[in-house]
Write a protein that holds these residues in place. Structure first.
Motif, short mmCIF file in Angstrom:
data_model
loop_
_atom_site.label_atom_id
_atom_site.label_comp_id
_atom_site.label_asym_id
_atom_site.label_seq_id
_atom_site.Cartn_x
_atom_site.Cartn_y
_atom_site.Cartn_z
N GLY A 392 -9.12 -95.51 43.17
CA GLY A 392 -8.28 -94.51 43.83
C GLY A 392 -6.85 -94.95 44.11
N SER A 393 -6.48 -96.15 43.67
CA SER A 393 -5.14 -96.65 43.96
C SER A 393 -4.16 -96.39 42.83
CB SER A 393 -5.21 -98.17 44.22
OG SER A 393 -5.68 -98.86 43.08
N GLY A 394 -4.54 -95.56 41.85
CA GLY A 394 -3.69 -95.35 40.69
C GLY A 394 -2.61 -94.30 40.91
N LYS A 395 -1.93 -93.97 39.82
CA LYS A 395 -0.83 -93.01 39.83
C LYS A 395 -1.29 -91.72 39.16
CE LYS A 395 3.85 -92.32 37.95
NZ LYS A 395 4.90 -92.91 37.10
N LEU A 396 -1.06 -90.58 39.81
CA LEU A 396 -1.51 -89.29 39.31
C LEU A 396 -0.32 -88.43 38.92
CD1 LEU A 396 -4.01 -87.47 38.87
CD2 LEU A 396 -3.72 -86.67 41.21
N GLN A 397 -0.32 -87.94 37.69
CA GLN A 397 0.73 -87.04 37.21
C GLN A 397 0.08 -85.78 36.65
OE1 GLN A 397 2.28 -90.54 34.79
NE2 GLN A 397 4.19 -89.42 35.11
N VAL A 398 0.65 -84.62 36.99
CA VAL A 398 0.09 -83.35 36.54
C VAL A 398 1.20 -82.48 35.97
CG1 VAL A 398 -1.25 -81.32 37.20
CG2 VAL A 398 -1.66 -83.50 38.36
N TRP A 399 0.93 -81.85 34.82
CA TRP A 399 1.87 -80.93 34.18
C TRP A 399 1.19 -79.60 33.92
CZ3 TRP A 399 1.13 -85.98 32.73
CH2 TRP A 399 2.22 -86.84 32.78
N ARG A 400 1.93 -78.51 34.09
CA ARG A 400 1.44 -77.20 33.68
C ARG A 400 1.99 -76.92 32.29
NH1 ARG A 400 3.23 -74.23 37.58
NH2 ARG A 400 1.28 -73.88 38.72
N VAL A 401 1.13 -76.39 31.42
CA VAL A 401 1.55 -76.07 30.05
C VAL A 401 2.28 -74.73 30.09
CG1 VAL A 401 0.79 -75.57 27.71
CG2 VAL A 401 -0.36 -77.35 29.04
N ASN A 402 3.54 -74.74 29.64
CA ASN A 402 4.37 -73.54 29.59
C ASN A 402 4.73 -73.26 28.14
OD1 ASN A 402 4.80 -72.46 32.24
ND2 ASN A 402 5.86 -74.36 32.73
N GLN A 480 -15.71 -87.31 38.54
CA GLN A 480 -14.58 -88.24 38.43
C GLN A 480 -13.24 -87.51 38.35
OE1 GLN A 480 -17.29 -88.54 36.54
NE2 GLN A 480 -16.82 -88.05 34.42
N PHE A 481 -13.23 -86.25 37.88
CA PHE A 481 -12.00 -85.47 37.85
C PHE A 481 -11.68 -84.94 39.25
CE2 PHE A 481 -9.81 -81.37 37.39
CZ PHE A 481 -8.69 -81.76 36.70
N ILE A 482 -12.66 -84.33 39.90
CA ILE A 482 -12.44 -83.74 41.23
C ILE A 482 -12.03 -84.82 42.24
CG2 ILE A 482 -13.57 -82.52 43.13
CD1 ILE A 482 -15.25 -81.06 41.08
N ALA A 483 -12.61 -86.02 42.09
CA ALA A 483 -12.31 -87.11 43.03
C ALA A 483 -10.85 -87.53 42.97
CB ALA A 483 -13.21 -88.31 42.74
N LEU A 484 -10.18 -87.32 41.82
CA LEU A 484 -8.76 -87.68 41.73
C LEU A 484 -7.92 -86.89 42.74
CD1 LEU A 484 -8.26 -87.76 37.84
CD2 LEU A 484 -8.69 -89.69 39.37
N PHE A 485 -8.37 -85.66 43.07
CA PHE A 485 -7.62 -84.78 43.97
C PHE A 485 -8.28 -84.67 45.33
CE2 PHE A 485 -7.32 -83.42 39.57
CZ PHE A 485 -5.95 -83.36 39.36
N GLN A 486 -9.43 -85.35 45.51
CA GLN A 486 -10.20 -85.23 46.74
C GLN A 486 -10.59 -83.77 46.98
OE1 GLN A 486 -10.77 -88.34 48.90
NE2 GLN A 486 -10.47 -88.81 46.74
N GLY A 487 -10.90 -83.06 45.90
CA GLY A 487 -11.25 -81.64 45.97
C GLY A 487 -10.16 -80.80 45.32
#
Length: 925
Positions: A392-402, A480-487
């Motif tokens: 859980g100590s990593g870096k999270l980046q999110v992009w929306r596809v436009n 494992q995906f949901i845990a990245l956002f804690q929900g």
């Protein structure tokens, strides 16, 4: 129809009650238990019955029955084994799958029970054969085949048995030789070493020498000379001849026969479908190389025995090979391979025997005095299986596809997804030795994934193909995906330009969520790994007593607790309120105490369900190898799989039912890796027809060496085996010889070659294994070495002055690391002032470090550099007149590093096999 148990052998009354293996040998036409100390020891004159019991995730016991027929067993004993196998199945409740195994042609599934191999012994009690104790240890020659399980077959001890395509083991009193045919695969060589270890431990008490003989390797080694002397001296060996092993039955259309009073009558039908199989009859399905016996649930024990006997007679009357496999299945427990032969097989019909029917069988068995404890055992409550989650100590980046591009989400929007949009999620976290990546494509139910797939591939390429790639469809997100956002929270509508264009083209109303509108969210979950809030229709009929709901109105926020919701669910619902409306306090209400404004916001009070949706069935995971050489989609199941079944030149499919993993070995091509999600889609389409798999099941693309924890949990994972690539043959040979494993990060030390002046052009490279397992140098290196040696000879040099007394070992030379030498190695000291003898020794000593490829590049590209696009095969502006075998040499240093991801000088210091691997990943050829 009830099964009469009066003819079931007493030896089977307590069989299959525990997980593990049980074996019986046919003696005087009766099954006699084999002591556990003799498991794996088979006599070619006997027949055996093997029961393998496993526990499923549900807690129920699963049984597989195999009856093994030795090559010298009598026809009567073979028939007895087949009939007794039917009786054993009846004692187990009539649900087992039965397999006919013939010595030398056993199924892969059977061989996995007796890893690393089985080597049947001559003789046998039941057949009348007597084992003769040998006073003299006679040499034996074995043929070895198999990439994952090794088949060992004794062949005549003669040079004519050898060929260039296979691996052979010669077992003598003091030494075991493994002869590797020149055309044998690395995997077969590696698996054969396991058989060598087995022979050493079983017949030599672990105390004998082991020698590896490489076909076509012309070196003056004592082991090679000794090997050929055992065959009367060296002589060329012939090509591989045809044998029963190579006999392949023609496929053709499958034929279905009904068994009527011991006779087979073909079932006339334009195509095969499930409706042809009647529950009170037995059938034979002829698939060419495989026969299946299908027995209806309402058939008697005598009917089942008759069907088994009819299958044996069918082999003889139709002149099929004696080793043709026969698999017997029971109605409701058909195997996937059996069902795949039918054009129509309704979903949910497999493994559907009711508990009521199971109880009736158990009651009948109990009347016969048989222990039914295992059959009646209720499955214990299954605790939620939480897979290993990412650091859980990593870096999270999110992009929306436009449209055709992507836009980064602000921090406050991360964890919020819209059903009409697609998103890319990149999570970077620390690994054992380097940064690891998980790259996810999240696809909303009302979105288009075309652009998302392309953008995900581009993002993966920017990380040199290292990320584990995953594809998730809304509603199928794994822990494992949901845990990245804690929900996560999923909203209706979309924010992207692609969604806006979609609804505009279809004249649809934009129902995208807004903070001012009335919105209802269903909340499910017990922790940060499974909590999801999904926007549903704002109506009373959307409520459910088993869940919690958040209702947003223009003025108020309500938190509704269903009467059957748990404390943990209520707690996570409270946490999501803060995510949805930071700083706003929600009014908590319990079901049945709702105020009028609550019902006014979602319409009048109406009836709604009170039960949670049925949980998806969890099944045991299975591993398949994808056959990329066939035009159609084809997979082969790997039974009782281990980590070592993940071969570096293969594409594997791990089916965990709720998740699908596509695993690529390091030696697979870039084109194969690009097909990952297409492979998964084909597999899911096939699985949806035969096993009810959802086509929206989460899919992962994984590359060897970057396996995440949630993949490794399906194996008894040894990190040392995946830390760096190692030749599988060298890995096992190193283990056998007790030396360190040679990998890319721990390159093999090189022996100093020695010149035999008796043959001026003969150089012996060190006998230590090379990356391809053969130890032989490439033709280019050999040519360069000969040229270098020839240049130091002159008219005054005599051969006697240079001839060594014999081949000798010289100290190993360790290459300096990049940190020690800098980006380029220092030049070698000149040898012009040395004597001819010193010149030879100096050149030979430096030969292992000779980098011919670098010299060729420097000579060929002094003024010839081109752009990457110009060198591609399908370039719009191609370059003419280049050496197509060395296209990479025409790139500038900067362009080379951009394309290959490694400096040019460092690239040519890599082993040849590693250079070829990197080339295959680049579209230059």
């Amino acid at each position: 129809m009830a099964i009469s148990m009066k003819n079931v052998d007493a030896a089977f009354h307590n069989a299959g009650q525990k997980v593990g293996m049980e074996i019986w040998r046919i003696e005087s036409f009766q099954p006699v238990p084999v002591p556990k100390s003799n498991y794996g020891k088979f006599y070619s004159g006997d027949s055996y019955i093997i029961l393998f019991t496993t526990a499923l995730k549900s807690g129920a016991l699963h049984h597989d029955i195999h009856f093994w027929l030795g090559k010298n067993t009598s026809q009567d004993e073979a028939g007895t084994a087949a009939i007794k196998a039917v009786e054993l199945d009846a004692a187990l409740g009539g649900r087992a799958v039965q397999y006919r195994e013939v010595q030398g042609y056993e199924t892969d599934k059977f061989l996995t029970y007796f890893r690393p191999c089985i080597i049947p012994l001559e003789g046998g009690v039941a057949s009348g054969f007597k084992k003769v104790e040998q006073e003299i240890y006679e040499p034996r020659l074995f043929l070895c085949k198999g990439r994952r399980v090794v088949r060992v077959k004794e062949v005549p001890y003669s040079r004519t048995s050898l060929n260039h395509d296979d691996v052979f083991i010669l077992d003598t009193k003091t030494k075991i030789f493994q002869f590797n045919g020149a055309n044998a695969s690395i995997q077969e060589k590696a698996k054969s070493l396991e058989a060598v270890q087995y022979i050493k431990d079983t017949y030599h008490e672990g105390k004998c020498e082991v020698a590896i003989i490489e076909d076509g390797k012309l070196v003056a080694e004592a082991d090679t000379g000794e090997f050929w002397s055992l065959f009367g001296g060296f002589a060329p060996i012939g090509k591989k001849g045809t044998s029963d092993d190579d006999f392949q039955l023609e496929g053709g259309a499958s034929k279905l026969f009904c068994v009527l009073e011991g006779q087979l009558k073909e079932v006339e039908a334009s195509s095969l479908h499930r409706g042809l199989l009647k529950t009170d009859k037995c059938y034979l399905l002829d698939c060419g190389a495989e026969l299946y016996v299908w027995t209806g649930r309402n058939t008697s024990l005598d009917q089942r025995k008759t069907a088994t006997k009819a299958a044996e007679e069918f082999i003889i009357s139709n002149k099929k090979p004696y080793h043709t496999h026969i698999t017997r299945v029971i109605e409701g427990f058909e195997t996937l391979m059996f069902r795949s032969n039918f054009n129509v097989w309704p979903q949910g019909s497999g493994n559907a025997v009711s508990e009521e029917g199971r109880g009736k069988v158990a009651a009948l068995l109990k009347q016969q005095g048989i222990n039914v404890k295992g059959l009646l055992k209720a499955a214990p409550p299954v605790k939620e299986d939480i897979p290993p989650l990412l650091d859980g100590s990593g870096k999270l980046q999110v992009w929306r596809v436009n449209g055709k591009s992507k836009s980064s989400l602000p921090a406050e929007e991360i964890g919020k997804f819209y059903s009409g949009d697609c998103y890319l999620v990149l999570y970077t976290y620390p690994g054992d030795r380097k940064e690891e990546y998980l790259l996810c494509s999240w696809l909303g139910k009302h979105s288009s994934e075309a652009a998302a797939a392309r953008l995900a591939n581009d993002l993966a390429d920017s990380k040199r193909g290292r990320p584990v790639q995953a594809r998730y469809v809304e509603g199928k997100e794994p822990p494992q995906f949901i845990a990245l956002f804690q929900g996560i929270i999923v909203f209706q509508g979309g924010q992207s330009s692609g969604y806006k264009q979609l609804i505009s083209s279809k004249d649809l109303i934009d129902e995208t969520y807004s903070e001012e509108s009335v919105a209802l969210f269903r909340v499910r979950g017990t922790g940060p790994h499974n909590t999801r809030a999904v926007q549903v229709k704002a109506a009373a009929t959307s409520l459910n007593s088993s869940d919690c709901f958040i209702l947003q109105t223009e003025r108020t926020l309500f938190l509704w607790y269903g009467s059957f919701s748990g404390l943990e669910e209520q707690q996570v619902a409270n946490q999501l309120v803060e995510v949805l409306k930071p700083g706003v306090t929600a009014k908590s209400i319990k079901e049945g105490t709702e105020p009028a404004p609550f019902w006014n916001a979602i319409g009048d009070k109406k009836a709604y369900p009170s039960q949670r949706d049925a949980k998806e069935t969890e099944k045991d995971s299975r591993l398949f190898a994808w056959n990329s050489s066939k035009g159609s989609f084809e997979v082969t199941e790997i039974f009782n799989y281990t980590q070592e079944d993940l071969l570096s030149d293969d594409v594997m499919i791990l089916d965990a039912y709720n998740e699908i993993f596509i695993w690529f070995g390091q030696l697979t091509s870039k084109q194969e890796k690009q097909e990952a999600f297409n492979i998964a889609q084909k597999y899911l389409e096939r699985g949806s027809l035969l096993e009810g798999l959802s086509v929206d099941t989460p899919v992962y693309k994984i590359v060897e060496g970057s396996e995440p924890a949630f993949f490794m949990r399906y194996f008894s994972w040894d990190p040392a085996k995946s830390s760096a690539y190692a030749d599988p043959f060298d890995r096992k040979l190193a283990s056998l010889q007790g030396r360190p494993i040679q990998t890319v990060e721990n390159p093999p030390k090189k022996r100093t070659p020695v010149v035999d002046a008796g043959e001026a052009g003969s150089i012996e490279k060190g006998t230590g294994p090379s990356p391809n397992g053969s130890g032989a140098s490439s033709a280019t290196q050999r040519k360069a070495a000969l040229a270098a040696l020839s240049s130091v000879f002159n008219a005054s040099t005599t051969s006697e002055a240079l001839k060594p007394p014999s081949f000798r070992k010289s100290p190993s030379i360790k290459s300096p690391s990049a940190e020690e030498t800098g980006p380029e190695s220092p030049p070698q000291p000149p040898v012009t002032d040395l004597s001819p003898q010193a010149k030879v020794e100096s050149l030979v000593t430096s030969l292992p470090e000779l980098n011919l490829a670098t010299e060729e590049v420097e000579n060929d590209t002094k003024a010839l550099t081109y752009g990457y696009e110009q060198l591609k095969v399908k370039s719009a502006d191609p370059v003419d007149g280049i050496d197509v075998t060395k296209r990479e040499s025409y790139l500038s240093s900067a362009e080379f590093e951009r394309v290959f991801g490694i400096a040019q000088t460092h690239f040519y210091k890599l082993p040849k096999w590693k250079q070829d691997q990197l080339k295959r990943g680049v579209d230059l050829f």
